[in-house]
Design a protein around this motif. Structure first.
Motif, mmCIF file in Angstrom:
data_model
loop_
_atom_site.group_PDB
_atom_site.id
_atom_site.type_symbol
_atom_site.label_atom_id
_atom_site.label_comp_id
_atom_site.label_asym_id
_atom_site.label_seq_id
_atom_site.Cartn_x
_atom_site.Cartn_y
_atom_site.Cartn_z
ATOM 1 N N UNK A 27 -46.026 49.630 -40.285
ATOM 2 C CA UNK A 27 -44.699 49.832 -39.520
ATOM 3 C C UNK A 27 -43.774 50.637 -40.605
ATOM 4 N N UNK A 28 -42.964 51.820 -40.353
ATOM 5 C CA UNK A 28 -42.022 52.261 -41.083
ATOM 6 C C UNK A 28 -40.662 51.508 -41.454
ATOM 7 N N UNK A 29 -39.963 51.421 -42.401
ATOM 8 C CA UNK A 29 -38.863 51.100 -42.437
ATOM 9 C C UNK A 29 -38.014 51.965 -41.411
ATOM 10 N N UNK A 30 -36.917 50.858 -40.913
ATOM 11 C CA UNK A 30 -36.216 51.408 -39.821
ATOM 12 C C UNK A 30 -35.118 52.476 -40.466
ATOM 13 N N UNK A 31 -34.758 53.720 -39.724
ATOM 14 C CA UNK A 31 -34.098 54.879 -40.119
ATOM 15 C C UNK A 31 -32.709 54.700 -39.681
ATOM 16 N N UNK A 32 -31.731 54.763 -40.711
ATOM 17 C CA UNK A 32 -30.200 54.677 -39.964
ATOM 18 C C UNK A 32 -29.707 55.916 -40.227
ATOM 19 N N UNK A 33 -29.210 56.550 -39.051
ATOM 20 C CA UNK A 33 -28.441 57.638 -39.009
ATOM 21 C C UNK A 33 -27.206 57.521 -38.462
ATOM 22 N N UNK A 34 -26.376 58.536 -38.991
ATOM 23 C CA UNK A 34 -24.849 58.578 -38.197
ATOM 24 C C UNK A 34 -25.143 59.515 -37.031
ATOM 25 N N UNK A 35 -24.048 59.412 -36.347
ATOM 26 C CA UNK A 35 -24.166 60.262 -35.065
ATOM 27 C C UNK A 35 -24.274 61.632 -35.323
ATOM 28 N N UNK A 36 -23.592 62.039 -36.286
ATOM 29 C CA UNK A 36 -23.665 63.356 -36.739
ATOM 30 C C UNK A 36 -24.975 64.137 -37.251
ATOM 31 N N UNK A 37 -25.732 63.235 -37.977
ATOM 32 C CA UNK A 37 -27.073 63.451 -38.384
ATOM 33 C C UNK A 37 -28.135 63.109 -37.147
ATOM 34 N N UNK A 38 -27.877 62.269 -36.111
ATOM 35 C CA UNK A 38 -28.545 62.245 -35.123
ATOM 36 C C UNK A 38 -28.558 63.729 -34.252
ATOM 37 N N UNK A 39 -27.432 63.999 -34.322
ATOM 38 C CA UNK A 39 -27.254 65.297 -33.403
ATOM 39 C C UNK A 39 -27.798 66.384 -34.100
ATOM 40 N N UNK A 40 -27.597 66.519 -35.427
ATOM 41 C CA UNK A 40 -28.088 67.644 -36.069
ATOM 42 C C UNK A 40 -29.731 67.485 -36.041
ATOM 43 N N UNK A 41 -30.466 66.611 -36.203
ATOM 44 C CA UNK A 41 -31.750 66.165 -36.124
ATOM 45 C C UNK A 41 -32.268 66.811 -34.536
ATOM 46 N N UNK A 42 -31.615 66.598 -33.699
ATOM 47 C CA UNK A 42 -31.869 66.854 -32.077
ATOM 48 C C UNK A 42 -31.818 68.216 -31.990
ATOM 49 N N UNK A 43 -30.723 69.039 -32.697
ATOM 50 C CA UNK A 43 -30.359 70.368 -32.518
ATOM 51 C C UNK A 43 -31.614 71.111 -33.234
ATOM 52 N N UNK A 44 -32.289 70.599 -34.394
ATOM 53 C CA UNK A 44 -33.068 71.138 -35.189
ATOM 54 C C UNK A 44 -34.586 70.995 -34.783
ATOM 55 N N UNK A 45 -34.859 69.619 -34.139
ATOM 56 C CA UNK A 45 -36.387 69.339 -33.941
ATOM 57 C C UNK A 45 -36.591 69.240 -32.410
#
Length: 147
Positions: A27-45
């Motif tokens: 298991x990988x450690x949990x990844x904590x993201x802010x709302x802005x980072x989550x939106x940016x990741x969704x836009x790119x990936x």
């Protein structure tokens, strides 16, 4: 029989412990993201973002192909032909003489082609030259079409 049951229990216990350790290590450690980072990741990936990138690349290369199709094309072709033979030659008095002939015939063609986008037509200019070398006489001759 009791000994076999005990052995099976130990084997099962060892497999469970090993499986739990392997699962915990995988298991990988949990990844904590802010709302802005989550939106940016969704836009790119996101699949839509990947589809948009591939559509853009496809359109880019289609445009490059379209533009390249309207560039002028210059072609140079050559068709050499070597003939070494003994040929029958009929003389003026009707007698026949066998003559060894070695000749090289070389055709050279130069053409310039331009596609026209407005009409869908093509303009071209072509010229050619032919050289005939007779090796037995050490002579050569040229032939070109009239301009």
């Amino acid at each position: 029989m009791a000994k076999e049951r005990t052995m099976h229990k130990y084997t099962l216990l060892i497999l469970l412990i090993y499986g739990a350790q392997t699962n915990a290590a995988a298991q990988e450690p949990a990844l904590l993201l802010t709302l802005g980072q989550t939106i940016e990741r969704a836009r790119e990936q996101s699949p839509d973002a990947q589809n948009a990138r591939h559509t853009f690349r496809s359109a880019y290369w289609n445009y490059k192909y379209y533009r390249a199709n309207y560039l002028p094309a210059l072609n140079l072709t050559s068709d050499p032909y070597l003939d070494r033979a003994i040929n029958k030659v009929t003389l003026g008095d009707g007698s026949v003489k066998f003559v060894e002939q070695n000749l090289l015939s070389t055709d050279l063609t130069l053409s310039l082609t331009q596609n026209i986008p407005w009409t869908g037509g093509t303009l071209f200019v072509e010229t050619a030259a032919q050289r005939l070398d007779l090796f037995s006489n050490d002579t050569y001759s040229w032939q070109t079409p009239p301009p």
